[in-house]
Design a protein around this motif. Structure first.
Motif, PDB file in Angstrom:
ATOM      1  N   LYS A 218       0.848  -1.192   0.000  1.00  0.00           N
ATOM      2  CA  LYS A 218       0.000   0.000   0.000  1.00  0.00           C
ATOM      3  C   LYS A 218       0.882   1.240   0.000  1.00  0.00           C
ATOM      4  N   GLU A 219       1.988   1.155   0.753  1.00  0.00           N
ATOM      5  CA  GLU A 219       2.946   2.261   0.789  1.00  0.00           C
ATOM      6  C   GLU A 219       3.619   2.425  -0.572  1.00  0.00           C
ATOM      7  N   TRP A 220       3.893   1.311  -1.251  1.00  0.00           N
ATOM      8  CA  TRP A 220       4.448   1.372  -2.609  1.00  0.00           C
ATOM      9  C   TRP A 220       3.508   2.143  -3.525  1.00  0.00           C
ATOM     10  N   ARG A 221       2.229   1.823  -3.452  1.00  0.00           N
ATOM     11  CA  ARG A 221       1.237   2.479  -4.318  1.00  0.00           C
ATOM     12  C   ARG A 221       1.202   3.985  -4.093  1.00  0.00           C
ATOM     13  N   GLN A 222       1.393   4.383  -2.848  1.00  0.00           N
ATOM     14  CA  GLN A 222       1.342   5.806  -2.518  1.00  0.00           C
ATOM     15  C   GLN A 222       2.583   6.549  -2.994  1.00  0.00           C
ATOM     16  N   ILE A 223       3.746   5.926  -2.843  1.00  0.00           N
ATOM     17  CA  ILE A 223       5.011   6.603  -3.158  1.00  0.00           C
ATOM     18  C   ILE A 223       5.408   6.452  -4.626  1.00  0.00           C
ATOM     19  N   ASN A 224       5.187   5.281  -5.208  1.00  0.00           N
ATOM     20  CA  ASN A 224       5.553   5.056  -6.608  1.00  0.00           C
ATOM     21  C   ASN A 224       4.473   4.193  -7.271  1.00  0.00           C
ATOM     22  N   PRO A 225       3.319   4.795  -7.578  1.00  0.00           N
ATOM     23  CA  PRO A 225       2.204   4.029  -8.134  1.00  0.00           C
ATOM     24  C   PRO A 225       2.532   3.323  -9.447  1.00  0.00           C
ATOM     25  N   ALA A 226       3.430   3.898 -10.250  1.00  0.00           N
ATOM     26  CA  ALA A 226       3.787   3.285 -11.533  1.00  0.00           C
ATOM     27  C   ALA A 226       4.529   1.968 -11.314  1.00  0.00           C
ATOM     28  N   ARG A 227       5.445   1.954 -10.350  1.00  0.00           N
ATOM     29  CA  ARG A 227       6.199   0.738 -10.077  1.00  0.00           C
ATOM     30  C   ARG A 227       5.298  -0.330  -9.456  1.00  0.00           C
ATOM     31  N   ALA A 228       4.407   0.087  -8.583  1.00  0.00           N
ATOM     32  CA  ALA A 228       3.470  -0.850  -7.970  1.00  0.00           C
ATOM     33  C   ALA A 228       2.565  -1.456  -9.040  1.00  0.00           C
ATOM     34  N   GLU A 229       2.127  -0.630  -9.967  1.00  0.00           N
ATOM     35  CA  GLU A 229       1.257  -1.109 -11.041  1.00  0.00           C
ATOM     36  C   GLU A 229       1.992  -2.083 -11.954  1.00  0.00           C
ATOM     37  N   ALA A 230       3.291  -1.853 -12.165  1.00  0.00           N
ATOM     38  CA  ALA A 230       4.082  -2.740 -13.024  1.00  0.00           C
ATOM     39  C   ALA A 230       4.157  -4.153 -12.454  1.00  0.00           C
ATOM     40  N   TYR A 231       4.013  -4.274 -11.143  1.00  0.00           N
ATOM     41  CA  TYR A 231       4.034  -5.592 -10.512  1.00  0.00           C
ATOM     42  C   TYR A 231       2.739  -6.354 -10.780  1.00  0.00           C
ATOM     43  N   GLN A 232       1.648  -5.616 -10.901  1.00  0.00           N
ATOM     44  CA  GLN A 232       0.340  -6.256 -11.049  1.00  0.00           C
ATOM     45  C   GLN A 232      -0.170  -6.320 -12.479  1.00  0.00           C
ATOM     46  N   THR A 233       0.328  -5.449 -13.335  1.00  0.00           N
ATOM     47  CA  THR A 233      -0.111  -5.425 -14.731  1.00  0.00           C
ATOM     48  C   THR A 233       1.111  -5.580 -15.636  1.00  0.00           C
ATOM     49  N   ARG A 234       1.150  -6.673 -16.373  1.00  0.00           N
ATOM     50  CA  ARG A 234       2.329  -6.981 -17.192  1.00  0.00           C
ATOM     51  C   ARG A 234       1.942  -7.223 -18.644  1.00  0.00           C
ATOM     52  N   ALA A 235       2.933  -7.106 -19.507  1.00  0.00           N
ATOM     53  CA  ALA A 235       2.706  -7.347 -20.928  1.00  0.00           C
ATOM     54  C   ALA A 235       2.583  -8.848 -21.187  1.00  0.00           C
ATOM     55  N   GLU A 236       2.004  -9.198 -22.317  1.00  0.00           N
ATOM     56  CA  GLU A 236       1.898 -10.617 -22.667  1.00  0.00           C
ATOM     57  C   GLU A 236       3.283 -11.235 -22.825  1.00  0.00           C
ATOM     58  N   GLU A 237       4.208 -10.461 -23.429  1.00  0.00           N
ATOM     59  CA  GLU A 237       5.567 -10.940 -23.615  1.00  0.00           C
ATOM     60  C   GLU A 237       6.548  -9.960 -22.986  1.00  0.00           C
ATOM     61  N   GLU A 238       7.544 -10.505 -22.321  1.00  0.00           N
ATOM     62  CA  GLU A 238       8.595  -9.687 -21.731  1.00  0.00           C
ATOM     63  C   GLU A 238       9.951 -10.256 -22.161  1.00  0.00           C
ATOM     64  N   LEU A 239      10.882  -9.362 -22.430  1.00  0.00           N
ATOM     65  CA  LEU A 239      12.227  -9.770 -22.823  1.00  0.00           C
ATOM     66  C   LEU A 239      13.227  -8.826 -22.157  1.00  0.00           C
ATOM     67  N   TYR A 240      14.192  -9.411 -21.449  1.00  0.00           N
ATOM     68  CA  TYR A 240      15.160  -8.598 -20.715  1.00  0.00           C
ATOM     69  C   TYR A 240      16.584  -9.019 -21.030  1.00  0.00           C
ATOM     70  N   ASP A 241      17.449  -8.033 -21.119  1.00  0.00           N
ATOM     71  CA  ASP A 241      18.874  -8.269 -21.256  1.00  0.00           C
ATOM     72  C   ASP A 241      19.417  -8.409 -19.835  1.00  0.00           C
ATOM     73  N   VAL A 242      19.586  -9.638 -19.361  1.00  0.00           N
ATOM     74  CA  VAL A 242      19.949  -9.860 -17.965  1.00  0.00           C
ATOM     75  C   VAL A 242      21.386  -9.465 -17.643  1.00  0.00           C
ATOM     76  N   VAL A 243      22.193  -9.279 -18.678  1.00  0.00           N
ATOM     77  CA  VAL A 243      23.578  -8.854 -18.464  1.00  0.00           C
ATOM     78  C   VAL A 243      23.638  -7.361 -18.191  1.00  0.00           C
ATOM     79  N   ASN A 244      22.981  -6.596 -19.030  1.00  0.00           N
ATOM     80  CA  ASN A 244      23.005  -5.138 -18.896  1.00  0.00           C
ATOM     81  C   ASN A 244      21.857  -4.585 -18.064  1.00  0.00           C
TER      82      ASN A 244
END
Length: 298
Positions: A218-244
């Protein structure tokens, strides 16, 4: 086998005063809040308590007089239970600690970047004991009709003769039947040494678990709502460069320059799912039939 349920919330074990919440360094995938820092300090204290239990276990082995004739393997279960860790297929969720001691065989203090999976442990122990894990019939047929182990021996990795484990490693996650979880939020992943690909089957739904209903989230939602939302709403596909991008912050799935990389990982994941008899969304919806009735797992 010795097992411990530490560290596990509510993190009440260990010296709670050992770590100063104000001095803890949080990763860039976290939202810096007072509650998060307090919880992380308690989590670290319980890890230190776990470390003391490992010491007790090693002392038991020493007292048997078989210390020099014993292979010790220590593995963590998964990442911590903060957002973007446990319950997810991001690196901080699936990357587990693994330490092995084999007197006279493994050089102390060495590290190896080989990619391994839990299913490799039994084949490795069989190999060390003089057997051939590739010739064993497990009695369980996979999706390709094979009856062998899913895993491979990493004996040569332990001996320092190789730094090659798997070319690809895989992950699976479901919220079916977990505490306060979404009705169905299934995810699968494939990873090589540089890229992580994640497919979220129910991406149009909200991801929920015990964390999303907690005071610190709840504190996350208040301070950084975009980051909190990213945890709950995700894209169908995700791709990350784990090195960089080791904290998996920038989704590159739509980058045309990485189309081939994404296609390769997607194909590898599809082949893995076939081998595992995993039918994706259908398997997700059938998950409750394979779980004990009225029993939830977190």
């Amino acid at each position: 086998m010795f097992t411990s349920n530490q560290p596990h919330s509510p993190w009440t074990r260990g010296n709670q005063a050992a770590y100063n919440p104000d001095k803890i360094k949080l990763g860039p995938n976290m939202v810096d809040t007072k509650i998060t820092r307090r919880q992380m300090a308690k989590y670290f204290a319980e890890i230190t308590y776990l470390d003391s239990l490992i010491g007790v276990t090693l002392d038991i082995i020493k007292r048997t007089g078989q210390e020099d004739n014993t292979i010790i393997m220590f593995a963590t279960e998964q990442g911590n239970s903060f957002p973007f860790s446990k319950w997810t297929l991001y690196d901080q969720g699936l990357h587990a600690g693994f330490i092995t001691k084999w007197p006279g065989k493994i050089k102390a203090g060495t590290r190896n970047a080989a990619m391994l999976e839990y299913v490799d442990i039994i084949p490795t122990l069989i190999d060390i004991a003089g057997g051939d894990p590739t010739k064993i019939n497990t009695g369980s047929k996979d999706g390709n009709g094979n009856m062998g182990f899913d895993g491979i021996s990493f004996k040569d990795v332990l001996m320092g003769k190789s730094s090659q484990g798997h070319d690809y490693v895989y992950g699976e996650h479901t919220t079916r039947g977990i505490n306060q979880g979404s009705d169905a939020y299934g995810s699968r992943s494939a990873r090589d040494k540089q890229y992580l690909y994640i497919n979220n089957f129910n991406f149009t739904e909200k991801f929920k678990n015990v964390v999303t209903g907690s005071p610190f989230f709840k504190e996350w939602r208040q301070i950084n709502p975009a980051r909190a939302e990213a945890y709950q709403t995700r894209a169908e596909e995700e791709l990350y460069d784990v090195v960089n991008d080791p904290f998996n912050l920038k989704n590159l799935a739509a980058d045309p320059k990485l189309a081939t990389t994404k296609a390769t990982l997607k194909a590898k994941l599809a082949a893995f799912m076939k081998q595992q008899n995993d039918k994706g969304p259908q398997t997700e919806m059938e998950a409750l039939t394979r779980q004990p009735k009225n029993k939830e797992e977190d």
